[in-house]
Scaffold this active site. Structure first.
Site, PDB file in Angstrom:
ATOM      1  N   CYS A 145      -2.863   8.655   2.359  1.00 52.43           N
ATOM      2  CA  CYS A 145      -2.499   8.175   1.022  1.00 52.43           C
ATOM      3  C   CYS A 145      -3.619   8.476   0.032  1.00 52.43           C
ATOM      4  O   CYS A 145      -3.387   8.559  -1.176  1.00 52.43           O
ATOM      5  CB  CYS A 145      -2.171   6.691   1.045  1.00 52.43           C
ATOM      6  SG  CYS A 145      -3.422   5.673   1.828  1.00 52.43           S
TER       7      CYS A 145
ATOM      8  N   GLU B  26       0.875  -1.175   0.000  1.00 51.01           N
ATOM      9  CA  GLU B  26       0.000   0.000   0.000  1.00 51.01           C
ATOM     10  C   GLU B  26       0.907   1.218   0.000  1.00 51.01           C
ATOM     11  O   GLU B  26       1.422   1.629   1.039  1.00 51.01           O
ATOM     12  CB  GLU B  26      -0.916  -0.002   1.233  1.00 51.01           C
ATOM     13  CG  GLU B  26      -1.904  -1.140   1.290  1.00 51.01           C
ATOM     14  CD  GLU B  26      -3.025  -1.022   0.265  1.00 51.01           C
ATOM     15  OE1 GLU B  26      -3.095   0.025  -0.433  1.00 51.01           O
ATOM     16  OE2 GLU B  26      -3.818  -1.965   0.161  1.00 51.01           O
TER      17      GLU B  26
END
Length: 509
Positions: A301, A267
């Site tokens: 993110c 990720e």
């Protein structure tokens, strides 16, 4: 040594002024460096607490115990493992407010976000409990008489989880809750700048394991830096390593794990765009952009970093957004009403300053913000930049509250801009047009792992798989069928007859 008064609540979740940072086979220890956890709102003016980090020797002792514990844990029926995760969720519920406050204090996000992050782990526990009774395989029709084909899903053994500072416990929840019900032990390395939340979370999990007379090493954790992360990446006893962080470091982790034929769940960076079409609900879009670009001080993110606005509504959107930015209260993340807390570290503040210089050098026009706020903490102004989509800086992820505003003429052009960056995590379009919606989520639309309509790029629910494409790493965590990454699939063919027919009709002797 004692706590400053404002930190005394930490004793409610097992944090002391000085803490051992390794949970090794049920014992708290640490023989590495001593670090101070600091409040990013005032930096080292008042350190929160000290932590003794892990040494390589601590890691090896903990990993050996975790590997042995996996032989026990994987044999426990999945619903029984689900019951343990349910109890972990209850333990988190009982300490929700304290944990959320610690998270905000140590990371710097505002209190509602800190509490919300811990709630996300609780939600993941609930999800995983249900999942523990649904780890289903398939029965496959065989072409051969008196044969049965089926799929079996078995645990991997040990899953390594390396988390980042921006979501120091939520990402653990995405991985550990699923990994545990799938029959895996967990070895966790938290971010080196958020060691206290690593310790507090681990203590609650450890108490649940102890109460159920289970090996404490089922959940092993380390506070430490790159040395411990590298040890996890190289360790052949860990079949799957989940890593959250930058694309640069993630690529290095992937290469290390791949050299030993391990699996990686990545990720990584995001460079997320939100598109406002000319038929969009402008007020809804502006509210969404404000949360997506300013929330967590731009350190998600999934933060919206690029705002693509149709030329027909460009001026209206920008004007309303600038007005909304004026209402953003900047300050102590623990104070009610604050919307923008500090960046996490002094290095983050310096990166913001350097990023603004690069933006200006590439023709970016600062519409609002663009400066650090002189204070003891790492505060910066939320920033909006008008810039060309072809500028190199737009292709990069500047981890802070900086929003690029870009103008487009057609939907096709907007999609091209959306897809033009190396990252592929999240995206959203604001429109009332069914045609645009279905093109957007279709094969010639957004190339991201998260493709939204009329909601922000951030704030994903746990029920869907979370992750992205390209430089974001390709991993999927949390909901949907992400659980399959944490298990080993076997295709089994069983002959219950007395003949030996071969597949494809082969006759062999």
């Amino acid at each position: 040594m004692s706590f400053a008064k404002e930190y005394e609540f930490l004793t409610e979740i097992g944090i002391q002024p000085r803490n051992s940072g390794c949970f090794v086979n049920g014992v708290w220890k640490g023989s590495g460096s001593v670090v101070s956890s600091v409040n990013p709102a005032n930096n080292k003016f008042k350190p929160i607490a000290e932590v003794v980090e892990a040494s390589p020797q601590d890691y090896e002792e903990g990993m050996k115990a975790c590997f042995e514990a996996s032989k026990i844990w994987m044999q426990l029926p999945a619903p029984k493992r689900g019951e343990i995760v349910r109890q972990i969720g209850d333990a988190l519920r009982a300490k929700l407010e304290y944990l959320g406050r610690l998270l905000s204090l140590e990371m710097g996000k505002i209190l509602p976000e800190g509490i919300g992050e811990v709630q996300e782990v609780i939600d993941m526990c609930d999800f995983a409990v249900g999942l523990s009774r649904q780890l289903n395989g398939s029965v496959i029709p065989s072409e051969r008489p008196n044969h049965m084909m089926l799929e079996m899903w078995n645990p991997l053994g040990v899953v390594g989880v390396i988390t980042a500072f921006n979501f120091p416990c939520a990402v653990l929840g995405w991985n550990a809750c699923i990994a545990l019900v799938c029959g895996n032990c967990v070895v966790w390395k938290g971010a080196p700048t958020t060691p206290l939340i690593t310790i507090a979370m681990t203590k609650l999990v450890g108490e649940v394991l102890e109460k159920n007379n289970l090996p404490a090493a089922i959940f092993t954790s380390f506070c430490g830096g790159a040395e411990i992360g590298q040890a996890i990446a190289k360790d052949t006893r860990i079949p799957l390593v989940s890593f959250t962080g930058s694309s640069k470091v993630g690529l290095s982790v992937q290469q290390t794990v791949s050299q030993r034929f391990g699996k990686c769940l990545l990720e990584l960076s995001g460079n997320n765009a939100l598109i406002v079409m000319d038929d969009a609900d402008i007020k809804l879009a502006v509210r969404s952009v404000l949360f997506a670009a300013v929330g967590t001080a731009g350190q998600r993110c999934t933060t919206c970093r690029r705002l693509l606005v149709h030329e027909k509504v460009y001026d209206s959107v920008v004007d309303q957004l600038l007005e909304a930015y004026k209402q953003v209260k900047i300050g102590d993340p623990l104070e009610k009403g604050t919307l923008l807390g500090p960046l996490h570290t002094q290095a983050s503040r310096e990166n913001f300053e350097n990023g603004i210089k690069v933006i200006k050098s590439q023709g970016g026009k600062i519409l609002t913000g663009g400066s650090v706020i002189e204070s003891e903490g790492n505060f910066v102004q939320p920033t909006i930049v008008e810039i060309s989509p072809s500028a190199d800086v737009v292709k990069e992820e500047l981890f802070g509250p900086v929003l690029y505003v870009l103008k487009f003429k057609t939907f096709e052009e907007a999609v091209e801009i959306n897809n033009s960056v190396p990252q592929g995590l999240s995206s959203s379009v604001f429109t009332r047009s069914p045609e645009v919606i279905f093109k957007w989520i279709g094969p010639k639309g957004s190339d991201c792992g998260i493709v939204n309509v009329n909601i922000p790029t951030n704030g994903a629910e746990i029920g869907g798989a979370f992750g992205g494409e390209k430089g974001t790493g390709g991993g999927r965590e949390a909901g949907s069928d992400s659980w399959k990454q944490y298990m080993r699939r076997s295709t089994c063919t069983i002959n219950y007859g007395s003949e030996l027919p071969l597949a494809q009709g082969i006759n062999f002797g």
